[in-house]
Design a protein around this motif. Sequence first.
Motif, PDB file in Angstrom:
ATOM      1  N   ALA A  32     -12.116 -12.400  39.591  1.00 47.71           N
ATOM      2  CA  ALA A  32     -12.273 -13.663  38.866  1.00 47.71           C
ATOM      3  C   ALA A  32     -12.330 -14.850  39.832  1.00 47.71           C
ATOM      4  O   ALA A  32     -13.156 -15.758  39.673  1.00 47.71           O
ATOM      5  CB  ALA A  32     -11.135 -13.840  37.870  1.00 47.71           C
ATOM      6  N   LEU A  86     -15.121 -12.838  34.760  1.00 48.97           N
ATOM      7  CA  LEU A  86     -14.678 -13.981  33.968  1.00 48.97           C
ATOM      8  C   LEU A  86     -14.984 -13.735  32.491  1.00 48.97           C
ATOM      9  O   LEU A  86     -16.089 -13.975  32.024  1.00 48.97           O
ATOM     10  CB  LEU A  86     -15.363 -15.265  34.448  1.00 48.97           C
ATOM     11  N   THR A 129     -19.906 -18.841  41.454  1.00 42.62           N
ATOM     12  CA  THR A 129     -20.729 -19.299  40.332  1.00 42.62           C
ATOM     13  C   THR A 129     -20.320 -20.636  39.720  1.00 42.62           C
ATOM     14  O   THR A 129     -21.147 -21.281  39.088  1.00 42.62           O
ATOM     15  CB  THR A 129     -20.748 -18.245  39.204  1.00 42.62           C
ATOM     16  N   LEU A 130     -19.077 -21.049  39.887  1.00 39.28           N
ATOM     17  CA  LEU A 130     -18.608 -22.261  39.222  1.00 39.28           C
ATOM     18  C   LEU A 130     -18.375 -23.433  40.186  1.00 39.28           C
ATOM     19  O   LEU A 130     -18.403 -24.579  39.757  1.00 39.28           O
ATOM     20  CB  LEU A 130     -17.306 -21.985  38.451  1.00 39.28           C
ATOM     21  N   THR A 162     -13.852 -20.585  31.199  1.00 40.23           N
ATOM     22  CA  THR A 162     -13.107 -21.688  31.804  1.00 40.23           C
ATOM     23  C   THR A 162     -11.817 -21.172  32.416  1.00 40.23           C
ATOM     24  O   THR A 162     -11.338 -20.111  32.044  1.00 40.23           O
ATOM     25  CB  THR A 162     -12.780 -22.774  30.748  1.00 40.23           C
ATOM     26  N   TRP A 163     -11.285 -21.940  33.355  1.00 38.70           N
ATOM     27  CA  TRP A 163      -9.935 -21.709  33.869  1.00 38.70           C
ATOM     28  C   TRP A 163      -8.981 -22.681  33.195  1.00 38.70           C
ATOM     29  O   TRP A 163      -7.805 -22.739  33.527  1.00 38.70           O
ATOM     30  CB  TRP A 163      -9.900 -21.903  35.388  1.00 38.70           C
ATOM     31  N   ASP A 192      -6.397 -20.182  31.061  1.00 41.19           N
ATOM     32  CA  ASP A 192      -5.648 -20.326  32.305  1.00 41.19           C
ATOM     33  C   ASP A 192      -4.512 -19.339  32.488  1.00 41.19           C
ATOM     34  O   ASP A 192      -4.363 -18.712  33.534  1.00 41.19           O
ATOM     35  CB  ASP A 192      -5.130 -21.755  32.458  1.00 41.19           C
ATOM     36  N   SER A 244     -15.676 -14.712  41.816  1.00 44.77           N
ATOM     37  CA  SER A 244     -16.775 -15.075  40.935  1.00 44.77           C
ATOM     38  C   SER A 244     -16.774 -16.576  40.654  1.00 44.77           C
ATOM     39  O   SER A 244     -17.833 -17.209  40.599  1.00 44.77           O
ATOM     40  CB  SER A 244     -16.683 -14.296  39.623  1.00 44.77           C
ATOM     41  N   SER A 245     -15.590 -17.131  40.482  1.00 43.72           N
ATOM     42  CA  SER A 245     -15.485 -18.579  40.239  1.00 43.72           C
ATOM     43  C   SER A 245     -16.022 -19.372  41.415  1.00 43.72           C
ATOM     44  O   SER A 245     -16.750 -20.354  41.245  1.00 43.72           O
ATOM     45  CB  SER A 245     -14.027 -18.970  39.987  1.00 43.72           C
TER      46      SER A 245
END
Length: 187
Positions: A171, A120, A178-179, A138-139, A144, A174-175
């Motif tokens: 990505a 990311l 972690t997000l 951010t996405w 985006d 990982s999102s």
Amino acid sequence: CWKMLYKRVFSVFETTIRYLGGLLSAFELSDQKYPVLLEKAKEVADKLAFAWVGQNALPFGFVNFTANSPTMATSNIAEAGTLTLEWSTLSSHIGDQTYANLAVGAVRHIANLPDPLPGLPAQGIDPQDGKSVGGYVTWGGGSDSYFEYLIKYARLSNTNDPFFANTWHTAVDSSIKTLLRTSIPGN
């Protein structure tokens, strides 16, 4: 004639997805009957190519079409990394890989920058030195389209290069790791 344009400074991202993409789509949807559409698409891309300065891998976000020079400012990964479909399509139609190389080179550069989180990249980038600006991830807007085009380019171009799909997959993984958070009602 470019000198007759009222607005002289154009967004590379917006002009690519709307004008370059529109001209190329019309050319393809007409069964390639109107080569003037391809000629105009190349004209637009030739103006936008001034966003890349010297050996910089990343384009600046805005170009003055009259002066053929970019606005020297920081950008974001969506602006610089959302050009591959249109620029590669143009290259394919005219037989000149220059356009595809610019767009693909920008994505590869972004994907190889040190990431705040695995896979990311930071949203902000500086085309002048090719480095990330800050560590915001951010996405959302400003990022985006970069993620969107990674998988779209991999699938729509039929490339044998796994780089784009693998970068997108990293990505997404990982999102999730972690997000992703479960919201608590009332919070």
